[in-house]
Design an enzyme around this catalytic site. Structure first.
Site, mmCIF file in Angstrom:
data_model
loop_
_atom_site.group_PDB
_atom_site.id
_atom_site.type_symbol
_atom_site.label_atom_id
_atom_site.label_comp_id
_atom_site.label_asym_id
_atom_site.label_seq_id
_atom_site.Cartn_x
_atom_site.Cartn_y
_atom_site.Cartn_z
ATOM 1 N N LYS A 32 0.853 -1.191 0.000
ATOM 2 C CA LYS A 32 0.000 0.000 0.000
ATOM 3 C C LYS A 32 0.886 1.238 0.000
ATOM 4 O O LYS A 32 1.411 1.640 1.036
ATOM 5 C CB LYS A 32 -0.930 0.042 1.213
ATOM 6 C CG LYS A 32 -2.020 1.129 1.058
ATOM 7 C CD LYS A 32 -2.725 1.446 2.359
ATOM 8 C CE LYS A 32 -2.020 2.533 3.142
ATOM 9 N NZ LYS A 32 -1.992 3.854 2.452
ATOM 10 N N GLU B 116 8.489 15.726 16.673
ATOM 11 C CA GLU B 116 9.058 15.620 15.328
ATOM 12 C C GLU B 116 8.375 16.613 14.401
ATOM 13 O O GLU B 116 7.170 16.551 14.180
ATOM 14 C CB GLU B 116 8.879 14.197 14.791
ATOM 15 C CG GLU B 116 9.563 13.986 13.455
ATOM 16 C CD GLU B 116 9.448 12.558 12.963
ATOM 17 O OE1 GLU B 116 10.409 12.084 12.327
ATOM 18 O OE2 GLU B 116 8.396 11.924 13.190
ATOM 19 N N GLU C 85 8.674 0.968 11.713
ATOM 20 C CA GLU C 85 9.749 1.966 11.645
ATOM 21 C C GLU C 85 9.067 3.321 11.677
ATOM 22 O O GLU C 85 8.407 3.718 10.720
ATOM 23 C CB GLU C 85 10.569 1.762 10.369
ATOM 24 C CG GLU C 85 11.940 2.434 10.420
ATOM 25 C CD GLU C 85 11.884 3.920 10.154
ATOM 26 O OE1 GLU C 85 11.988 4.701 11.132
ATOM 27 O OE2 GLU C 85 11.717 4.300 9.003
#
Length: 484
Positions: free
Chosen positions: A178, A385, A252
């Site tokens: 995907k 982040e 990840e």
């Protein structure tokens, strides 16, 4: 099937098939905001078809093809991708904003390198290992984990895919991929290469889709394993779903990595690496060292030097050879980054360069590379982040212990670096920082070594010979006689 910029079919079961709905995505140029092309949106019926094809292609517990057949197909795919280097690099540069040379190196170069790294492992990995036991022998089998759902992000659409696909193919797994809708157009070029390489039908399938369909894929009863690269928030959701299903998952996720400059830090060397270390891909890299932790005794010297370096980088069209920093991938990404810049200013951090949109660039999703000084480690810009061309500079007390403690004061644990004239001390610092990868006096990334994060940065590892472990499962057969 059109091979132009507009695509009208999905790659399922070794062929181009009409999608189950008429809905489409449109890929937008990060530099011009103009459409690059459209492509179909997959739905649940397409997931069912792709998973069914992948299960059929799996061929039972031995996986698809022989080890030699898998290695040969992977080499053919590497060559097919190389023949599309310019087209893939240009399209990814336009979709993501990555400067062209980096788009090619970090995507096409990484993909072909990974295929050639793992292909030999398909041939040298032994399927069975006979071990003496207290009674008789134990025959330990290595079998492919099965059908793998691979969900990949937009920032490095090729390399993050082949982090997963290359070892999975080598071990005999099949895949339902995907891609991100934001950059899904490039996946059709990859599917073209897969088709040209002559993989058996169903081994690799591509389904651009929204998050809801992605969740359906993650929880599909025909899927054996999930591999995901993306945000920590999405990773938590996927990890939770897989936990309920007792389904293996590799995650990840994000990062907020620190570059530790010690009292004897070689500043010219650090500045030479600053672009790759902290602003790679216009800041759209999870391993970027976006927290610069510097000794208070050298604080103004380092802030001034970093500022002068960053403000000298040309910002512009990612296809232009002179460009160092390109646009970010879309209006939502730019808005998020600008929101963090406003927050940093509100918290009292000082912008020494950047902080806005480049003058004269009225079209495209451009953000000036930005340096924040006077940043308290508790500020939002030092903890969350940002995923854009923004770094923060904070002062530590000059001690190694103080610098390490500041680096470890983070919910993330993905990457980092240390800068010191004492290489031996640098290695000791590397061992003390709680993160998955770490560099001493340079910026580096190695497909031959394990890569993974800790805490909010993820679960499990990719890359290296160790990367095959995520795509294997073990079976022990107790035998009384040694097999002939």
């Amino acid at each position: 099937m059109s091979h132009g910029t507009d695509r009208d079919a999905l790659y399922i079961d070794g062929d181009w098939r009409k999608p189950s709905t008429a809905r489409t995505f449109t890929s937008i140029s990060a530099a011009t905001e103009e459409p690059l092309g459209s492509f179909p949106e997959a739905d649940r019926a397409d997931v069912d078809a792709a998973v069914t094809a992948a299960r059929r292609a799996l061929g039972g517990h031995r996986g698809w093809g022989s080890a030699q057949e898998r290695a040969a197909a992977m080499e053919r795919l590497a060559r097919a991708l190389e023949s599309r280097t310019d087209a893939l690099g240009t399209l990814i540069a336009q979709e993501v904003g990555t400067p062209l040379a980096r788009a090619i190196e970090a995507n096409v170069g990484a993909a072909t390198g990974l295929l050639r790294f793992y292909a030999p492992l398909a041939e040298v990995m032994y399927a069975e290992d006979l071990r003496p036991a207290l009674v008789g022998h134990s025959l330990v089998r290595r079998e492919p984990v099965g059908v793998v759902a691979m969900i990949v992000p937009w920032n490095y659409p090729l390399s993050t895919l082949f982090f997963k696909l290359a070892p999975a193919l080598a071990m005999g797994c099949t895949a339902v991929v995907k891609p991100s809708p934001a950059t899904g157009l490039d996946s059709f070029l990859v599917a073209d290469a897969v088709h040209e390489a002559g993989f058996p039908p169903g081994v690799i399938n591509f389904l651009p889709a929204e998050r809801e369909v992605g969740e359906y894929l993650v929880t599909h009863p025909g899927v054996d394993k999930v591999a995901f690269t993306g945000s920590t928030a999405a990773g938590r959701r996927i990890g939770g779903l897989c936990g309920e299903l007792l389904r293996p998952v590799t995650l990840e996720l994000g990062g907020k990595s620190a570059a530790l400059l010690l009292e004897d830090a070689p500043l010219p060397l650090f500045l030479d690496h600053l672009l790759d270390l902290s602003f790679n891909n216009n800041g759209q890299t999870c391993t970027n060292n976006t927290r610069l932790l510097v000794p208070r005794s050298r604080y103004e010297e380092i802030v001034d030097a970093v500022t002068a370096t960053v403000e000298g980088w040309p910002v512009g069209d990612p296809l232009a050879p002179s460009t160092v920093i390109g646009p970010v991938a879309g209006a939502a990404a730019r808005d998020r980054i600008e929101g963090y810049v406003r927050k940093g200013r509100q918290e009292g951090a000082r912008v020494t360069t950047g902080g806005g949109r480049p003058a004269g660039q009225d079209r495209g999703f451009y953000v000036e590379p930005t340096v924040f000084a006077d940043v308290d480690p508790a500020m939002v810009v030092a903890r969350e982040e940002i995923f854009g061309p923004v770094v923060t500079v904070s002062a530590h007390d000059g001690s190694v212990e103080g610098a390490v403690a500041m680096a470890n004061d983070s919910a993330y644990g993905l990457a980092g670096s240390v800068w010191t004239a004492d290489e031996t001390l640098g290695r000791e610092v590397a061992r003390a920082v709680d993160t998955g990868t770490f560099s001493v006096n340079h910026a580096n990334f190695d497909i031959g070594a394990p890569f993974g994060g800790r805490r909010d940065s993820g679960l499990g590892s990719e890359l290296g010979a160790e990367g095959i472990e995520a795509y294997l499962q073990y079976k022990t057969i107790f035998v009384t006689q040694q097999p002939k």
